[in-house]
Design a protein around this motif. Sequence first.
Motif, PDB file in Angstrom:
ATOM      1  N   VAL A  11      36.738  56.887 -10.784  1.00 59.53           N
ATOM      2  CA  VAL A  11      37.595  57.226 -11.918  1.00 59.53           C
ATOM      3  C   VAL A  11      38.060  55.960 -12.614  1.00 59.53           C
ATOM      4  O   VAL A  11      37.950  54.854 -12.075  1.00 59.53           O
ATOM      5  CB  VAL A  11      38.822  58.059 -11.470  1.00 59.53           C
ATOM      6  CG1 VAL A  11      38.407  59.401 -10.916  1.00 59.53           C
ATOM      7  CG2 VAL A  11      39.661  57.313 -10.467  1.00 59.53           C
ATOM      8  N   ILE A  12      38.601  56.143 -13.815  1.00 56.35           N
ATOM      9  CA  ILE A  12      39.206  55.057 -14.576  1.00 56.35           C
ATOM     10  C   ILE A  12      40.610  55.504 -14.972  1.00 56.35           C
ATOM     11  O   ILE A  12      40.818  56.674 -15.303  1.00 56.35           O
ATOM     12  CB  ILE A  12      38.356  54.680 -15.808  1.00 56.35           C
ATOM     13  CG1 ILE A  12      38.924  53.459 -16.521  1.00 56.35           C
ATOM     14  CG2 ILE A  12      38.188  55.837 -16.748  1.00 56.35           C
ATOM     15  CD1 ILE A  12      37.980  52.843 -17.504  1.00 56.35           C
ATOM     16  N   VAL A  13      41.566  54.592 -14.894  1.00 54.63           N
ATOM     17  CA  VAL A  13      42.949  54.900 -15.248  1.00 54.63           C
ATOM     18  C   VAL A  13      43.073  54.795 -16.763  1.00 54.63           C
ATOM     19  O   VAL A  13      42.695  53.794 -17.358  1.00 54.63           O
ATOM     20  CB  VAL A  13      43.925  53.937 -14.541  1.00 54.63           C
ATOM     21  CG1 VAL A  13      45.361  54.273 -14.906  1.00 54.63           C
ATOM     22  CG2 VAL A  13      43.734  53.984 -13.038  1.00 54.63           C
ATOM     23  N   THR A  14      43.598  55.842 -17.402  1.00 54.93           N
ATOM     24  CA  THR A  14      43.663  55.904 -18.859  1.00 54.93           C
ATOM     25  C   THR A  14      45.051  55.660 -19.420  1.00 54.93           C
ATOM     26  O   THR A  14      45.195  55.502 -20.625  1.00 54.93           O
ATOM     27  CB  THR A  14      43.168  57.272 -19.355  1.00 54.93           C
ATOM     28  OG1 THR A  14      43.972  58.291 -18.775  1.00 54.93           O
ATOM     29  CG2 THR A  14      41.713  57.490 -19.006  1.00 54.93           C
ATOM     30  N   SER A  67      46.910  63.375 -14.548  1.00 50.62           N
ATOM     31  CA  SER A  67      46.718  63.340 -15.994  1.00 50.62           C
ATOM     32  C   SER A  67      46.441  61.936 -16.505  1.00 50.62           C
ATOM     33  O   SER A  67      46.018  61.766 -17.649  1.00 50.62           O
ATOM     34  CB  SER A  67      47.948  63.902 -16.704  1.00 50.62           C
ATOM     35  OG  SER A  67      49.066  63.066 -16.473  1.00 50.62           O
ATOM     36  N   ASN A  68      46.669  60.914 -15.687  1.00 52.13           N
ATOM     37  CA  ASN A  68      46.477  59.533 -16.110  1.00 52.13           C
ATOM     38  C   ASN A  68      45.129  58.949 -15.700  1.00 52.13           C
ATOM     39  O   ASN A  68      44.909  57.750 -15.843  1.00 52.13           O
ATOM     40  CB  ASN A  68      47.593  58.643 -15.554  1.00 52.13           C
ATOM     41  CG  ASN A  68      48.926  58.972 -16.168  1.00 52.13           C
ATOM     42  OD1 ASN A  68      48.990  59.582 -17.223  1.00 52.13           O
ATOM     43  ND2 ASN A  68      49.992  58.585 -15.510  1.00 52.13           N
ATOM     44  N   ILE A  69      44.230  59.767 -15.166  1.00 45.36           N
ATOM     45  CA  ILE A  69      42.912  59.284 -14.797  1.00 45.36           C
ATOM     46  C   ILE A  69      41.839  60.177 -15.406  1.00 45.36           C
ATOM     47  O   ILE A  69      42.101  61.333 -15.748  1.00 45.36           O
ATOM     48  CB  ILE A  69      42.718  59.223 -13.268  1.00 45.36           C
ATOM     49  CG1 ILE A  69      42.808  60.617 -12.662  1.00 45.36           C
ATOM     50  CG2 ILE A  69      43.685  58.276 -12.626  1.00 45.36           C
ATOM     51  CD1 ILE A  69      42.364  60.675 -11.235  1.00 45.36           C
ATOM     52  N   MET A  70      40.647  59.608 -15.589  1.00 48.63           N
ATOM     53  CA  MET A  70      39.490  60.370 -16.052  1.00 48.63           C
ATOM     54  C   MET A  70      38.302  60.000 -15.181  1.00 48.63           C
ATOM     55  O   MET A  70      38.162  58.852 -14.753  1.00 48.63           O
ATOM     56  CB  MET A  70      39.156  60.070 -17.508  1.00 48.63           C
ATOM     57  CG  MET A  70      40.097  60.703 -18.495  1.00 48.63           C
ATOM     58  SD  MET A  70      39.586  60.425 -20.193  1.00 48.63           S
ATOM     59  CE  MET A  70      38.450  61.775 -20.404  1.00 48.63           C
ATOM     60  N   LEU A  71      37.450  60.968 -14.966  1.00 40.84           N
ATOM     61  CA  LEU A  71      36.247  60.746 -14.187  1.00 40.84           C
ATOM     62  C   LEU A  71      35.282  59.869 -14.965  1.00 40.84           C
ATOM     63  O   LEU A  71      35.183  59.972 -16.184  1.00 40.84           O
ATOM     64  CB  LEU A  71      35.600  62.099 -13.890  1.00 40.84           C
ATOM     65  CG  LEU A  71      34.589  62.126 -12.773  1.00 40.84           C
ATOM     66  CD1 LEU A  71      35.308  61.965 -11.443  1.00 40.84           C
ATOM     67  CD2 LEU A  71      33.849  63.424 -12.777  1.00 40.84           C
TER      68      LEU A  71
END
Length: 107
Positions: A11-14, A67-71
């Motif tokens: 994941v990446i932190v958005t 809610s603060n991460i995206m795959l």
Amino acid sequence: MVSRVKKGDFVIVTAGKHKGAKGQVMKVFTAINKVTVKGVNILKRNMKPRQGNPGGVVEKEGVLDLSNIMLMDPKTHRPTRVGVTVLDNGKKVRYAKVSRELIDDAE
């Protein structure tokens, strides 16, 4: 029910203090919608010496809100939304909405 993020996903932190950081999901807390990501949100805790533990300053990962991460897309390695589709054999699988690449195994 198929979860959007599972243990072992990259994941990446958005959003937040660690925006842009990448890592692998170590644990998912579904009841509180939080995850721990390896190498992100490192907290330092002072531990008292106990049996088998020398004590001192211990570093561990803190939780991040879901809610603060995206795959990360398995094909392009960029953040992507996750969709769920049903295969011909009736199995639900996740897929990356950007590249339409399957995230889960299609077995």
